[in-house]
Design an enzyme around this catalytic site. Structure first.
Site, mmCIF file in Angstrom:
data_model
loop_
_atom_site.group_PDB
_atom_site.id
_atom_site.type_symbol
_atom_site.label_atom_id
_atom_site.label_comp_id
_atom_site.label_asym_id
_atom_site.label_seq_id
_atom_site.Cartn_x
_atom_site.Cartn_y
_atom_site.Cartn_z
ATOM 1 N N TYR A 96 0.842 -1.202 0.000
ATOM 2 C CA TYR A 96 0.000 0.000 0.000
ATOM 3 C C TYR A 96 0.874 1.248 0.000
ATOM 4 O O TYR A 96 2.056 1.204 0.354
ATOM 5 C CB TYR A 96 -0.938 0.026 1.211
ATOM 6 N N CYS A 97 0.290 2.372 -0.397
ATOM 7 C CA CYS A 97 0.922 3.689 -0.255
ATOM 8 C C CYS A 97 -0.130 4.632 0.324
ATOM 9 O O CYS A 97 -0.992 4.194 1.095
ATOM 10 C CB CYS A 97 1.521 4.180 -1.570
ATOM 11 N N TRP A 98 -0.076 5.912 -0.001
ATOM 12 C CA TRP A 98 -1.003 6.859 0.619
ATOM 13 C C TRP A 98 -2.446 6.617 0.187
ATOM 14 O O TRP A 98 -3.357 6.457 1.000
ATOM 15 C CB TRP A 98 -0.581 8.290 0.290
#
Length: 352
Positions: A96-98
């Site tokens: 995941y990222c932001w």
């Protein structure tokens, strides 16, 4: 192999299904908060993220994307070389990222092209955070809490530690907050987590508990230093059964001198913290405490802090906020020692 997306709410319940949880955000974003158990593989580090953002604003989106792509490719190559080369084909990470965009998508795509089964959090950390905040009240409401009450220095933390050592389910809000929950509760050199990280730590701890067994918790106020106990937890905690831990005044003074020995070793730090009580106790009283502490009489200052400041405030708060405080069950350890707390914990768990 495959590349799939799952909703953040599903990720909450499936974290244990993945070999690794990989956070592709920068170091600062990761430090603020991250999914429980996540490891940080930045697609862009802090400085690179700032560089790309500046180029985006001052030059053009196209140039910024070129710059970002080059940096992301270089960083992903480093992660692969360092951490992926020896992974078996069966390795299945969650990434995941932001917001589940390019930073995690680029890493996930390359891992999938290698042949791994990769899962992305749809909406990224932002969606996960929203799902966790929504889940916390109902999760907190599933447990039977036993609230350990007692005036400052009565050994509540020692008892919680003894209970945990003997297998009881303990939610130590002060330990998670790196703070002892008062003006004098700051731990020198130990930063507190952010509010987001504190929420995540509490959620992860509750998630690890068995709902059929009681949870022991200290009678905290709404704030532990600079972080707040989640509202859903504080509500059910304050409606729960109370256990009153009592020690003599002499024992309490000695316990505090032991547990806050850094104040004894650094008198100026102690005096500085005492200064924060000026508004509540008055300038003359605090100045007298500081003078006596500097002259080596820390014990008498601690005794007056207990009797004149902490005890009245604590008792008023307990009667006002904890619905079952009047029906509290007494707990009487032989003394402040760890052995005495271990014996008390064993006796409590036999009656559980």
């Amino acid at each position: 192999m495959s590349l799939t997306k799952i909703p953040a709410a599903d990720a909450l319940n499936r974290l244990g299904d993945f070999a690794d949880v990989i956070d592709a955000r920068s170091e600062a974003e990761f430090a603020e908060d991250h999914l429980p158990g996540a490891i940080n593989w930045p697609s862009l580090n802090d400085a690179e993220r700032q560089l790309v953002g500046t180029e985006y604003k001052q030059i053009s989106a196209f140039d910024a994307k070129k710059r970002g792509a080059a940096l992301v490719a270089k960083n992903i190559a480093r992660h692969l070389e360092r951490d992926v080369i020896h992974k078996p084909r069966e390795w299945q990470p969650l990434v995941y990222c932001w917001r589940g965009g390019k930073r995690s998508g680029s890493l996930a795509l390359i891992l999938e092209q290698i042949g791994f089964s990769v899962t992305l959090v749809d909406g990224g950390y932002k969606a996960f955070r929203a799902a966790l905040v929504a889940d916390l009240p109902q999760l907190a409401g599933q447990f039977d809490y036993r609230v350990i009450c007692g005036t400052t220095g009565s050994g509540k933390t020692r008892l919680l530690q003894a209970l945990a050592a003997q297998g009881a389910q303990v939610l130590d809000l002060e330990a998670l907050a790196n703070h002892r929950s008062s003006v004098l509760g700051v731990l020198p050199g130990v930063p507190q987590p952010t509010q987001k990280a504190y929420d995540s730590l509490i959620w992860a701890k509750l998630k690890s508990f068995d709902t059929t067994r009681p949870v022991y918790i200290e009678s905290e106020s709404k704030k532990v230093g600079n972080v707040a106990v989640p509202e859903g937890l504080i509500t059910v905690m304050r409606a729960s059964s109370c256990l009153q831990l009592d020690l003599s005044e002499d024992e309490r003074v000695q316990l505090l001198l032991e547990d806050y020995d850094f104040f004894v070793k650094d008198i100026e730090f102690f005096c500085d913290r005492l200064g924060a009580l000026t508004q509540a106790r008055g300038k003359d009283v605090v100045l007298d405490w500081q003078t006596r502490a500097r002259n080596g009489d820390v014990a008498s200052v601690v005794r007056e802090l207990l009797v004149n400041h902490y005890d009245p405030v604590y008792l008023q708060s307990m009667k006002r906020n904890f619905a079952q405080y009047e029906a509290r069950m007494p707990l009487a350890p032989a003394n402040r020692s760890l052995i005495a707390m271990q014996a008390l914990a064993q006796k409590m768990l036999l009656k559980q």
